[in-house]
Design a protein around this motif. Structure first.
Motif, PDB file in Angstrom:
ATOM      1  N   VAL A 193       0.877  -1.175   0.000  1.00  0.00           N
ATOM      2  CA  VAL A 193       0.000   0.000   0.000  1.00  0.00           C
ATOM      3  C   VAL A 193       0.914   1.224   0.000  1.00  0.00           C
ATOM      4  N   PRO A 194       1.272   1.748  -1.177  1.00  0.00           N
ATOM      5  CA  PRO A 194       2.268   2.826  -1.257  1.00  0.00           C
ATOM      6  C   PRO A 194       1.957   4.037  -0.376  1.00  0.00           C
ATOM      7  N   SER A 195       0.682   4.399  -0.261  1.00  0.00           N
ATOM      8  CA  SER A 195       0.321   5.592   0.509  1.00  0.00           C
ATOM      9  C   SER A 195       0.500   5.403   2.016  1.00  0.00           C
ATOM     10  N   LEU A 196       0.671   4.154   2.478  1.00  0.00           N
ATOM     11  CA  LEU A 196       0.830   3.896   3.908  1.00  0.00           C
ATOM     12  C   LEU A 196       2.282   3.609   4.291  1.00  0.00           C
ATOM     13  N   LEU A 197       3.201   3.732   3.341  1.00  0.00           N
ATOM     14  CA  LEU A 197       4.606   3.527   3.657  1.00  0.00           C
ATOM     15  C   LEU A 197       5.089   4.599   4.630  1.00  0.00           C
ATOM     16  N   SER A 198       6.051   4.247   5.456  1.00  0.00           N
ATOM     17  CA  SER A 198       6.615   5.210   6.407  1.00  0.00           C
ATOM     18  C   SER A 198       7.719   6.028   5.734  1.00  0.00           C
ATOM     19  N   SER A 199       8.110   7.108   6.361  1.00  0.00           N
ATOM     20  CA  SER A 199       9.197   7.935   5.832  1.00  0.00           C
ATOM     21  C   SER A 199      10.540   7.266   6.073  1.00  0.00           C
ATOM     22  N   SER A 200      11.495   7.545   5.190  1.00  0.00           N
ATOM     23  CA  SER A 200      12.807   6.910   5.287  1.00  0.00           C
ATOM     24  C   SER A 200      13.673   7.598   6.342  1.00  0.00           C
ATOM     25  N   SER A 201      14.682   6.885   6.783  1.00  0.00           N
ATOM     26  CA  SER A 201      15.645   7.455   7.723  1.00  0.00           C
ATOM     27  C   SER A 201      16.804   8.067   6.937  1.00  0.00           C
ATOM     28  N   ASN A 202      17.615   8.874   7.616  1.00  0.00           N
ATOM     29  CA  ASN A 202      18.755   9.505   6.958  1.00  0.00           C
ATOM     30  C   ASN A 202      19.767   8.490   6.447  1.00  0.00           C
ATOM     31  N   GLN A 203      19.749   7.295   7.017  1.00  0.00           N
ATOM     32  CA  GLN A 203      20.690   6.255   6.610  1.00  0.00           C
ATOM     33  C   GLN A 203      20.610   5.987   5.113  1.00  0.00           C
ATOM     34  N   TYR A 204      19.396   5.878   4.606  1.00  0.00           N
ATOM     35  CA  TYR A 204      19.223   5.541   3.196  1.00  0.00           C
ATOM     36  C   TYR A 204      19.272   6.773   2.299  1.00  0.00           C
ATOM     37  N   LYS A 205      19.114   7.942   2.875  1.00  0.00           N
ATOM     38  CA  LYS A 205      19.226   9.168   2.102  1.00  0.00           C
ATOM     39  C   LYS A 205      20.683   9.529   1.848  1.00  0.00           C
ATOM     40  N   GLU A 206      21.543   9.228   2.838  1.00  0.00           N
ATOM     41  CA  GLU A 206      22.944   9.627   2.740  1.00  0.00           C
ATOM     42  C   GLU A 206      23.817   8.527   2.145  1.00  0.00           C
ATOM     43  N   GLN A 207      23.601   7.293   2.548  1.00  0.00           N
ATOM     44  CA  GLN A 207      24.448   6.199   2.062  1.00  0.00           C
ATOM     45  C   GLN A 207      23.588   4.964   1.831  1.00  0.00           C
ATOM     46  N   TRP A 208      23.524   4.515   0.601  1.00  0.00           N
ATOM     47  CA  TRP A 208      22.690   3.357   0.282  1.00  0.00           C
ATOM     48  C   TRP A 208      23.484   2.241  -0.377  1.00  0.00           C
TER      49      TRP A 208
END
Length: 338
Positions: A193-208
């Protein structure tokens, strides 16, 4: 906003159905059907009404397609869906769908939440699976008989409609078979359910990726400004002033991309722990890529794992992503570049 409205009006004016002349018998049939004051009718009921209004059997489906395009009713000529004609989409479809897609959790910006008796029952009977729905955006099929206990007579139709409009995405596990959309929807035990996904943490924004790993980047830019479209170099100030990003587009894009990855990377299962409301990390085959929402810049960013020599893969994914974006919102013209 004025340019967007002009584009929408132009698109509607160019549609063939807008200028199509129809027989009086078609209008009479529409009146008879809407006067029933029901949320839906079966195809058999409709056929009987159309026949009584002197609509030839060869025109019955054309009539439905025309009034569907005009927005007077909903009818999809697809398995499972073609046997029902929806006259009141809010009552028939939106209300049941809203039992799944609603604000289940309070947050700092908005303390309100929608918690109905059916949610309480669901939480009591299937606590862990209900928690997966509200916190991870993963719907287990065992919740549907509880959530839709009042709509048991049309639950299969509702499920296919939600998948068709990208509100749910079947998650396929342990299969390498080429499944049709209809079979995939019916066979799945879990749905994203794409609209119910949670927000990402900085971990995946900075280094993936692992330290030292390289990747290539491009941005998808949306604007109604012809001046911005003509620019060779676009500054962040241009994006903030002349760019726009439709609400809900990224969520629809996530659903489409997840479905695309499942059918192009059957040997690699989707890691749902890397799916977020504003960022997803997926694989095309064994090559990873990250898709992220850059809300402050009105753009969507695509990062693709690999060296410059794999640039052709970036171009291929970019082209595919643009096709997917256009399938989400037909009237939007996007332009993106590395």
């Amino acid at each position: 906003m004025k340019s967007v409205m002009i584009t929408i009006e132009s698109s509607m004016n160019d549609a063939d159905y807008t200028h199509q002349l129809v027989p009086l018998s078609w209008m009479k049939t529409l009146d008879e059907v809407t006067n029933l004051k029901r949320s839906s009718i079966t195809i058999q009921e409709y056929s009987s009404i159309a026949s009584s209004c002197k609509v030839s059997s060869s025109d019955e489906f054309d009539l439905l397609r025309y009034f569907h395009e005009m927005g007077y009713l909903m009818w999809h000529d697809q398995p499972v869906l073609r046997d029902v004609i929806i006259l009141d989409p809010i009552e028939f479809f939106v209300k049941p769908a809203a039992l799944i897609i609603c604000k289940h959790i309070q947050d700092g910006n908005d303390p309100t939440m929608h918690f109905l008796p059916v949610h309480s029952k669901c939480k009591k009977m299937q606590f862990n699976k209900f928690n997966d729905l509200t916190t991870k955006g993963i719907l287990n099929s065992c919740l549907l008989p509880i959530l839709w206990e009042q709509f048991a007579d049309r639950s299969a139709i509702l499920l296919h409609l939600m998948c068709r409009y990208g509100l749910l995405v079947p998650l396929l596990y342990n299969t390498t078979d080429e499944l049709s959309d209809v079979v995939a929807v019916a066979a799945s035990e879990k749905y994203l359910v794409p609209s119910l996904l949670s927000s990402s943490s900085n971990q995946y924004k900075e280094q993936w990726l692992d330290d030292g790993a390289s990747y290539q980047t491009c941005y998808f830019v949306f604007s109604s400004s012809e001046d911005m479209k003509a620019k060779c170099i676009i500054q962040s100030s241009d994006l903030r002033s002349d760019g726009f990003l439709p609400n809900g587009l990224f969520e629809r894009l996530v659903g489409k991309v997840v479905g695309w990855c499942q059918f192009t990377s059957k040997e690699v299962q989707i890691n749902t722990d890397l799916l977020f409301k504003d960022l997803v990390i997926l694989r095309y085959g064994r090559q990873r890529f990250r898709l992220s929402l850059q809300k402050d810049l009105n753009t969507i960013r695509l990062d693709v794992e690999g060296m410059v020599r794999l640039f052709i893969n970036l171009l291929y994914k970019t082209t595919t992503m643009i096709d997917i974006i256009h399938s989400c919102v037909d009237v939007i013209e996007s332009f993106g570049g590395p």
